[in-house]
Design a protein around this motif. Structure first.
Motif, mmCIF file in Angstrom:
data_model
loop_
_atom_site.group_PDB
_atom_site.id
_atom_site.type_symbol
_atom_site.label_atom_id
_atom_site.label_comp_id
_atom_site.label_asym_id
_atom_site.label_seq_id
_atom_site.Cartn_x
_atom_site.Cartn_y
_atom_site.Cartn_z
ATOM 1 N N LEU A 160 0.711 -1.167 0.017
ATOM 2 C CA LEU A 160 -0.149 0.094 0.078
ATOM 3 C C LEU A 160 0.625 1.314 -0.310
ATOM 4 C CD1 LEU A 160 -2.888 -1.019 2.710
ATOM 5 C CD2 LEU A 160 -2.712 -1.253 -0.045
ATOM 6 N N GLN A 161 2.198 1.004 -0.075
ATOM 7 C CA GLN A 161 3.135 2.160 0.086
ATOM 8 C C GLN A 161 3.283 2.620 -1.400
ATOM 9 O OE1 GLN A 161 3.519 3.627 2.989
ATOM 10 N NE2 GLN A 161 2.274 2.133 3.946
ATOM 11 N N GLN A 162 2.203 3.040 -2.012
ATOM 12 C CA GLN A 162 2.403 3.931 -3.259
ATOM 13 C C GLN A 162 1.497 4.491 -3.494
ATOM 14 O OE1 GLN A 162 1.128 0.701 -6.671
ATOM 15 N NE2 GLN A 162 1.131 -0.789 -5.027
ATOM 16 N N PRO A 163 1.432 5.640 -4.460
ATOM 17 C CA PRO A 163 0.561 6.661 -4.716
ATOM 18 C C PRO A 163 -0.974 6.275 -4.892
ATOM 19 C CG PRO A 163 2.525 7.254 -6.019
ATOM 20 C CD PRO A 163 2.577 5.446 -5.539
ATOM 21 N N PHE A 164 -1.239 5.006 -5.636
ATOM 22 C CA PHE A 164 -2.487 4.897 -5.859
ATOM 23 C C PHE A 164 -3.482 4.659 -4.380
ATOM 24 C CE2 PHE A 164 -5.743 1.418 -6.425
ATOM 25 C CZ PHE A 164 -6.646 2.162 -7.472
ATOM 26 N N PHE A 165 -2.480 4.031 -3.506
ATOM 27 C CA PHE A 165 -3.322 3.808 -2.388
ATOM 28 C C PHE A 165 -3.000 4.670 -1.203
ATOM 29 C CE2 PHE A 165 -2.747 -0.530 -4.044
ATOM 30 C CZ PHE A 165 -4.260 -0.733 -3.877
ATOM 31 N N ALA A 166 -1.684 5.363 -1.474
ATOM 32 C CA ALA A 166 -1.319 6.457 -0.311
ATOM 33 C C ALA A 166 -1.853 7.902 -0.511
ATOM 34 C CB ALA A 166 0.025 6.158 -0.022
ATOM 35 N N ALA A 167 -1.691 8.372 -1.770
ATOM 36 C CA ALA A 167 -1.780 9.652 -2.053
ATOM 37 C C ALA A 167 -3.375 10.446 -1.663
ATOM 38 C CB ALA A 167 -1.182 10.033 -3.672
#
Length: 488
Positions: A118-125
């Motif tokens: 989940l440490q990627q923009p789709f989930f975190a931004a």
């Protein structure tokens, strides 16, 4: 271990154990550096290996039914094989062809395949929108991990979940049925239920979570039928891991256990639900960008309520059988909570999750009681008249009525209660409907809600049919009419 009946029981149990174990580890790893590529095959291998290595009971508690004739088995197996080819092709030929599959599953699967974290923009931004952010990640994770291992094959998870559903159905009935031809015929009937195979949303190859949730309810129903705590536990974990409404179905399972006086089931499901929520809720909070309530604040009330209901169950047990009182409490307490919801919902935070959409309309509950006739008409329309479900909703009722008129034993009361209350629970979304167009809400949601209860309904119908057929058999061929379910 070469005994086919033992393999038919243990292989599905092992696969379920592997799925639950994979989810329990992956749902934690996905918040950090990512899910290890080897986790899925390792979990499945461990689950299957552990169940196959488990010591076998000294002897079955009841004699097994004679196997069906080869012609009957092949006549039942052939359409299942054809359907397997069709749904496998449908799953691989295109991505999801309907909204929920494309928006709620495929998008997450794509990004989790690229990086299972989940440490990627789709989930975190904060500026990136993704549909149904708090949907449990079991299906996207399974598809993503299989896609990483075998590129192009990720969507094979969909027909595999359907086949596992059928395997659990066979596992549940194998030690219970005494009519040889009934098991293959009932399995084929479940497999070929039109709502699973038609191209609509919720079908096996549509990409929705609904078949996975149907697998979870069937696993829990198998645990009720065979009185197996392991199946109850696995069913509860998969309910919470599949879709948000799975948490509601855990409550349905608890109500059924309380109504039928199965206190052991209450204790098992309370502990399983608390543990599964403690694993899932931190990840849910991450998906909602920290807006979700802390896990203990949501999981501990489940443990508290389960404990209180368990204590009430023990007190009623001391007073002796009181089925009328139990059923009155099992129905009245949830109804009271529903009627009080407009006052309680005001104090609950709106975290943007799936339940928040419905709780935002909690003030309509009393007015929406008028939606119940439309819901009941929808059950008849979508569940019976349009033949999407074949005889699924009618057969258990007819078989139960015939069994009672012939004076047979009550049969699988806990299973019957679970299936009946499950169908009744499909009214809840329409009492909190966020849509002004009730007819559209019924068309888009009710068939998929009913689909979740295919397995329990077919289990109930098949067991009752077996009771009726054995009672009608000649005395010299009849077998024990009330066998004790085999345990493993």
């Amino acid at each position: 271990m070469r005994d086919p009946s033992t393999l038919c029981t243990r292989l599905p149990t092992g696969a379920l154990l592997g799925l639950a174990g994979f989810w329990a580890v992956a749902i934690v790893q996905v918040r950090g550096d990512g899910v290890a590529d080897w986790l899925l095959p390792l979990a499945l291998a461990f689950g299957i290996g552990a169940t196959l290595a488990w010591p076998r009971p000294a002897a079955p508690p009841t004699p097994m039914a004679p196997p069906p004739r080869a012609a009957v088995s092949w006549l039942a197996l052939l359409p299942i094989l054809i359907a397997t080819i069709a749904v496998t092709y449908g799953a691989l030929a295109t991505p999801s062809r309907h909204w929920d599959g494309a928006a709620a599953v495929d998008a997450k699967t794509f990004w989790l395949t690229a990086a299972p974290t989940l440490q990627q923009p789709f989930f975190a931004a904060d500026g990136v929108f993704h549909h149904s952010p708090d949907y449990p990640l079991l299906l996207p994770l399974l598809m993503a991990m299989l896609e990483r291992l075998l590129p192009g094959c990720g969507r094979l998870v969909l027909p595999a979940a359907w086949l596992l559903l059928l395997s659990v159905f066979v596992m549940a009935l194998l030690p219970r049925l005494r009519t040889p031809w009934l098991l293959p015929v009932a399995t084929a009937a479940l497999a070929l239920t039109p709502v699973l195979l038609t191209p609509g949303g919720g079908a096996v190859d549509s990409g929705y979570n609904d078949v996975l949730l149907a697998l979870a309810t069937t696993t829990a129903a198998a645990g009720l039928l065979q009185r197996r705590p392991l199946c109850i536990t696995l069913g509860v974990v998969l309910l919470i891991a599949s879709k948000p409404e799975g948490a509601v179905y855990v409550g349905v399972l608890a109500a059924a256990a309380f109504a039928t006086g199965t206190g052991r089931t209450l204790r098992v499901l309370t502990l399983a639900a608390t543990g599964a929520l403690l694993l899932w809720l931190p990840t849910r909070s991450t998906l909602l960008h920290g807006q979700g309530m802390p896990a203990p604040l949501l999981a501990m009330p489940v443990l508290l309520v389960g404990t209180i209901v368990g204590l009430l169950d023990e007190r009623l047990q001391r007073r002796g059988p009181a089925p009328g009182l139990r059923w009155s409490l099992a129905l009245a307490l949830p109804l009271l909570a529903l009627l009080l919801l407009p006052f309680v919902a005001k104090s609950l935070p709106n975290d943007g999750g799936a339940f928040a959409v419905y709780l935002a309309h909690a003030d309509r509950v009393w007015a929406n009681l008028g939606n119940l006739p439309a819901w009941l008409g929808g059950v008849v329309d979508f569940g019976v008249r349009r033949l999407h479900f074949g005889t699924t909703l009618l057969l258990p009722i007819v078989a139960t009525v015939v069994a009672r008129r012939r004076g047979l034993s009550p049969g699988p009361t806990a299973l019957a209660a679970f299936a009946s209350l499950g169908v009744l629970s499909t009214a809840l979304p329409f009492l909190l409907s966020p849509e002004a167009d009730l007819d559209h809400h019924l068309r888009s949601s009710l068939p998929r809600l009913l689909l979740h209860w295919l397995g329990p309904l077919w289990l109930w119908a098949t067991v009752r049919l077996d009771d009726v057929l054995r009672a009608a058999a000649p005395a010299n061929t009849a077998t024990n009419t009330n066998p004790n379910p085999a345990t493993n």
